[in-house]
Motif scaffolding. Structure first.
Motif, mmCIF file in Angstrom:
data_model
loop_
_atom_site.group_PDB
_atom_site.id
_atom_site.type_symbol
_atom_site.label_atom_id
_atom_site.label_comp_id
_atom_site.label_asym_id
_atom_site.label_seq_id
_atom_site.Cartn_x
_atom_site.Cartn_y
_atom_site.Cartn_z
ATOM 1 N N GLU A 234 0.816 -1.265 -0.314
ATOM 2 C CA GLU A 234 -0.057 0.069 0.073
ATOM 3 C C GLU A 234 0.865 1.279 -0.067
ATOM 4 O OE1 GLU A 234 -3.578 2.400 -0.409
ATOM 5 O OE2 GLU A 234 -3.045 0.278 -0.675
ATOM 6 N N ASP A 235 1.735 1.305 0.931
ATOM 7 C CA ASP A 235 3.073 2.459 0.951
ATOM 8 C C ASP A 235 2.934 2.271 -0.274
ATOM 9 O OD1 ASP A 235 2.298 2.563 3.165
ATOM 10 O OD2 ASP A 235 4.619 1.725 3.689
ATOM 11 N N ARG A 237 1.881 1.283 -3.450
ATOM 12 C CA ARG A 237 1.686 1.496 -5.222
ATOM 13 C C ARG A 237 0.489 3.504 -4.816
ATOM 14 N NH1 ARG A 237 -4.143 3.209 -4.899
ATOM 15 N NH2 ARG A 237 -3.934 2.949 -2.777
ATOM 16 N N ARG A 238 0.764 4.086 -2.984
ATOM 17 C CA ARG A 238 0.350 5.694 -2.850
ATOM 18 C C ARG A 238 1.483 6.328 -3.377
ATOM 19 N NH1 ARG A 238 -2.468 5.704 3.271
ATOM 20 N NH2 ARG A 238 -4.164 4.921 3.186
#
Length: 253
Positions: A234-235, A237-238
């Motif tokens: 998630e990190d 992707r952001r």
């Protein structure tokens, strides 16, 4: 007759290109470069980098085109994908008809290999069946994310005498790990489907942006690294605006 080349360009590293792929790029009069929007500009930029590095044909030119965004899946996943493919087929037909002469050669640059979880060949078959443009097709294989994953983790995909399943995150969620699959490679997983498995002793070898300077790899038992992978994913992707990842699962021996 028009000739179309569908060229596998590897999982993200320009060094993945084969000699056959480089030759194919230089056969083409037109190189078709899809644009998937600002969030995924890195993907188009890599294709441009590959062309800058390997194309020496002075007569070749690049044509960039906008790719339609797939709608969020409805109750019918196949229907949603079918509508999306139909929209892309209309674009492909226009590109072939407008940009290639009767004896022209065009090339589509495909991530990984055209035969594995890519729809370009199916979409071009739709175009052919419409009958509005006539062409011959050549397919040039490429290094897949699966091969890049195994290389980065320095592992073989299969255990001795065992089978390997290639599946998707959606099917892993619905079906779990089949009993007869000693190893399973999971692709197209946007929701960390490995967390749905009840056996936390399953071993995972995960990788994102494989073969690129941004590559991330994590391995371990699901109970130990599952949450870590979800956070790292998630990190990343952001930070980049997109992510391409895959992983290998193995049941305890």
């Amino acid at each position: 007759m028009r000739k179309l080349l569908v060229i596998g360009i590897g999982a993200g590293n320009p060094d993945h290109l084969t000699v056959q792929a480089i030759s194919g790029l230089n056969r083409a009069d037109v190189l078709f470069i899809p644009d998937k929007g600002a969030d995924k500009n890195d993907l188009a930029e890599l294709r441009r980098e590959i062309c800058d590095r390997f194309v020496t044909n002075p007569k070749s030119r690049r044509v960039e085109f906008d790719m339609p965004v797939r709608a969020e899946p409805t109750s019918s996943y196949r229907s949603t994908v079918d509508d999306w493919h139909e929209a892309i087929a209309a674009i492909y037909e226009g590109l072939i008809g407008d940009e290639l002469g009767d004896d022209g050669c065009g090339a589509f640059l495909i991530w990984g290999d055209p035969s594995l979880y890519d729809s370009a060949l199916r979409i071009l078959e739709r175009v052919r069946l419409r009958g509005n443009v006539v062409f011959e097709l050549d397919v040039i294989p490429g290094i897949t994310a699966i091969q890049a994953l195994a290389a980065s983790h320095k592992t073989a995909l299969n255990r001795i005498g065992d089978s390997v399943l290639i599946t998707t995150g959606r099917r892993l969620t619905e079906e779990g790990l089949p009993e007869n699959a000693g190893s399973a490679v999971v692709m197209l997983d946007g929701k960390c489907a490995f967390n749905t498995l009840t056996d936390k002793d399953v071993f995972i070898q995960w990788g994102a942006y494989l073969g690129t300077p941004d590559e991330i790899i994590v391995s371990g038992h699901l109970g130990d690294v599952g949450a870590e992978i979800e956070k790292v994913r998630e990190d990343a992707r952001r930070k980049k605006g997109w992510i391409m990842d895959t992983y290998l699962l193995r049941k305890p021996e």
